[in-house]
Write a protein that holds these residues in place. Sequence first.
Motif, PDB file in Angstrom:
ATOM      1  N   ASP A 162       0.835  -1.207   0.000  1.00 12.85           N
ATOM      2  CA  ASP A 162       0.000   0.000   0.000  1.00 12.85           C
ATOM      3  C   ASP A 162       0.868   1.256   0.000  1.00 12.85           C
ATOM      4  N   LEU A 163       1.973   1.228   0.748  1.00 10.43           N
ATOM      5  CA  LEU A 163       2.894   2.369   0.737  1.00 10.43           C
ATOM      6  C   LEU A 163       3.415   2.611  -0.680  1.00 10.43           C
ATOM      7  N   ALA A 164       3.852   1.535  -1.337  1.00 11.21           N
ATOM      8  CA  ALA A 164       4.423   1.663  -2.677  1.00 11.21           C
ATOM      9  C   ALA A 164       3.401   2.217  -3.663  1.00 11.21           C
ATOM     10  N   GLU A 165       2.148   1.766  -3.557  1.00 14.64           N
ATOM     11  CA  GLU A 165       1.102   2.228  -4.458  1.00 14.64           C
ATOM     12  C   GLU A 165       0.843   3.727  -4.300  1.00 14.64           C
ATOM     13  N   ASN A 166       1.099   4.241  -3.096  1.00 12.03           N
ATOM     14  CA  ASN A 166       0.877   5.661  -2.828  1.00 12.03           C
ATOM     15  C   ASN A 166       2.163   6.481  -2.932  1.00 12.03           C
ATOM     16  N   GLY A 167       3.217   5.882  -3.491  1.00 13.49           N
ATOM     17  CA  GLY A 167       4.464   6.600  -3.696  1.00 13.49           C
ATOM     18  C   GLY A 167       5.184   6.947  -2.412  1.00 13.49           C
ATOM     19  N   ALA A 168       4.980   6.143  -1.370  1.00 10.34           N
ATOM     20  CA  ALA A 168       5.597   6.414  -0.070  1.00 10.34           C
ATOM     21  C   ALA A 168       6.517   5.263   0.329  1.00 10.34           C
ATOM     22  N   THR A 169       7.310   5.511   1.362  1.00  8.08           N
ATOM     23  CA  THR A 169       8.190   4.492   1.936  1.00  8.08           C
ATOM     24  C   THR A 169       8.005   4.505   3.445  1.00  8.08           C
ATOM     25  N   VAL A 170       8.572   3.523   4.110  1.00  7.82           N
ATOM     26  CA  VAL A 170       8.507   3.494   5.578  1.00  7.82           C
ATOM     27  C   VAL A 170       9.168   4.744   6.143  1.00  7.82           C
ATOM     28  N   GLU A 171      10.288   5.143   5.551  1.00 12.31           N
ATOM     29  CA  GLU A 171      11.001   6.319   6.050  1.00 12.31           C
ATOM     30  C   GLU A 171      10.191   7.603   5.852  1.00 12.31           C
ATOM     31  N   SER A 172       9.542   7.738   4.695  1.00 12.88           N
ATOM     32  CA  SER A 172       8.736   8.952   4.475  1.00 12.88           C
ATOM     33  C   SER A 172       7.519   8.958   5.396  1.00 12.88           C
ATOM     34  N   LEU A 173       6.959   7.781   5.672  1.00  9.74           N
ATOM     35  CA  LEU A 173       5.843   7.696   6.605  1.00  9.74           C
ATOM     36  C   LEU A 173       6.292   8.087   8.006  1.00  9.74           C
ATOM     37  N   LYS A 174       7.459   7.610   8.413  1.00  7.08           N
ATOM     38  CA  LYS A 174       7.993   7.986   9.729  1.00  7.08           C
ATOM     39  C   LYS A 174       8.212   9.497   9.817  1.00  7.08           C
ATOM     40  N   ALA A 175       8.683  10.086   8.714  1.00  8.86           N
ATOM     41  CA  ALA A 175       8.896  11.540   8.708  1.00  8.86           C
ATOM     42  C   ALA A 175       7.574  12.279   8.884  1.00  8.86           C
ATOM     43  N   ASP A 176       6.521  11.809   8.221  1.00  8.06           N
ATOM     44  CA  ASP A 176       5.205  12.444   8.349  1.00  8.06           C
ATOM     45  C   ASP A 176       4.677  12.305   9.779  1.00  8.06           C
ATOM     46  N   ILE A 177       4.828  11.109  10.354  1.00 10.55           N
ATOM     47  CA  ILE A 177       4.356  10.880  11.720  1.00 10.55           C
ATOM     48  C   ILE A 177       5.138  11.754  12.696  1.00 10.55           C
ATOM     49  N   SER A 178       6.460  11.846  12.486  1.00 13.59           N
ATOM     50  CA  SER A 178       7.299  12.681  13.357  1.00 13.59           C
ATOM     51  C   SER A 178       6.841  14.128  13.324  1.00 13.59           C
ATOM     52  N   HIS A 179       6.537  14.617  12.127  1.00 14.64           N
ATOM     53  CA  HIS A 179       6.045  15.990  11.988  1.00 14.64           C
ATOM     54  C   HIS A 179       4.746  16.177  12.756  1.00 14.64           C
ATOM     55  N   ASP A 180       3.829  15.199  12.657  1.00 12.49           N
ATOM     56  CA  ASP A 180       2.557  15.292  13.373  1.00 12.49           C
ATOM     57  C   ASP A 180       2.775  15.352  14.891  1.00 12.49           C
ATOM     58  N   ILE A 181       3.694  14.512  15.384  1.00 14.37           N
ATOM     59  CA  ILE A 181       3.958  14.476  16.825  1.00 14.37           C
ATOM     60  C   ILE A 181       4.495  15.809  17.310  1.00 14.37           C
ATOM     61  N   VAL A 182       5.476  16.363  16.584  1.00 11.73           N
ATOM     62  CA  VAL A 182       6.069  17.644  16.981  1.00 11.73           C
ATOM     63  C   VAL A 182       5.016  18.748  16.971  1.00 11.73           C
ATOM     64  N   ARG A 183       4.193  18.777  15.939  1.00 11.73           N
ATOM     65  CA  ARG A 183       3.146  19.803  15.846  1.00 11.73           C
ATOM     66  C   ARG A 183       2.151  19.670  17.001  1.00 11.73           C
ATOM     67  N   GLU A 184       1.742  18.432  17.287  1.00 15.02           N
ATOM     68  CA  GLU A 184       0.794  18.209  18.382  1.00 15.02           C
ATOM     69  C   GLU A 184       1.396  18.632  19.721  1.00 15.02           C
ATOM     70  N   ASN A 185       2.657  18.281  19.944  1.00  9.76           N
ATOM     71  CA  ASN A 185       3.307  18.650  21.210  1.00  9.76           C
ATOM     72  C   ASN A 185       3.405  20.170  21.363  1.00  9.76           C
ATOM     73  N   PHE A 186       3.693  20.851  20.248  1.00 16.72           N
ATOM     74  CA  PHE A 186       3.744  22.316  20.300  1.00 16.72           C
ATOM     75  C   PHE A 186       2.387  22.886  20.681  1.00 16.72           C
ATOM     76  N   LEU A 187       1.325  22.385  20.047  1.00 12.25           N
ATOM     77  CA  LEU A 187      -0.019  22.898  20.314  1.00 12.25           C
ATOM     78  C   LEU A 187      -0.455  22.605  21.748  1.00 12.25           C
ATOM     79  N   ILE A 188      -0.083  21.440  22.252  1.00 14.23           N
ATOM     80  CA  ILE A 188      -0.425  21.097  23.637  1.00 14.23           C
ATOM     81  C   ILE A 188       0.254  22.082  24.596  1.00 14.23           C
TER      82      ILE A 188
END
Length: 288
Positions: A96-122
């Motif tokens: 599914d990652l490959a079909e969407n042009g993503a990799t495990v590393e790019s997914l981790k980068a997106d998740i990391s960004h979400d975590i940092v943003r959420e922590n800032f807002l909290i």
Amino acid sequence: MLFFLLALTLSAPPVRAQEAVDPILIQVNGSPIRRSEVLTKLWKVHGREALREMVDELILRQAADAKGLKVDGAELEKRLGRVTSRYPNKEAFLSDLAENGATVESLKADISHDIVRENFLIQAAGAKVSEAELKEAYAKRKKELTMPEGVHLLHMVLKTPEEAKDVTAKIKAGGGFRDLARERSLAASGKAAGGDYGFVFRGMLPKELETAAFAMKENEIRTISTDKAQHVLQVVARRAPQQLDFEQARDTLREYVLSNKVGKALPRIMSDLRAKADIKAPGEDDKK
């Protein structure tokens, strides 16, 4: 850029040049709709809203970076685990990652960004969660907090009905499903895990396989034919929907309470960040 476009116009027929720069996306009764028309329509309908969202996202990212917030590795792995748990196995996840042009590393980068943003807002919202608030949220949402119905599924993919019939007969005669899957399944999951998907829930499988799997009894074996292959399924266990107790739901409740508090504070936070940001469109300096 102007020289390039002039050269393109002189060196190629006008129709071919236009097609290269502005291709036809679809034709209706011979009338074309070009990419530029679609983009213009999208900008008129959604453009300013999308641009504002992108500005807000960039402001948040810059503010979080300025705070020097870092991602906790354990939290990253926990969230990655939530994503992978939506798939029956690792192979389906990677596909599914490959079909969407993503990799495990790019997914981790997106998740990391979400975590940092959420922590800032909290932090910006000054949001904290007490035990009393968790218990109150559990009382309000108890009926929603359930583990869905699941089946422990074994699955292998074969090429012909004859192969499926042969394998099914061997399993019923006492042959090990997992051993046969490792030996004969065309699916990568068969080689890696003997076709053992573990517990799967509705929404994790293709519709045909899901319908069959959730209609099967424990230890039942069934063959499903599709256009491309034969699927041999065995359900080794079933699990009814289960009510989550307070401790099982603690993380979900905490996220729910924090989300509500951040949501209420978000307009103020974004207003403050926008007031401090230098936001201007190209050419604005020339007008001043």
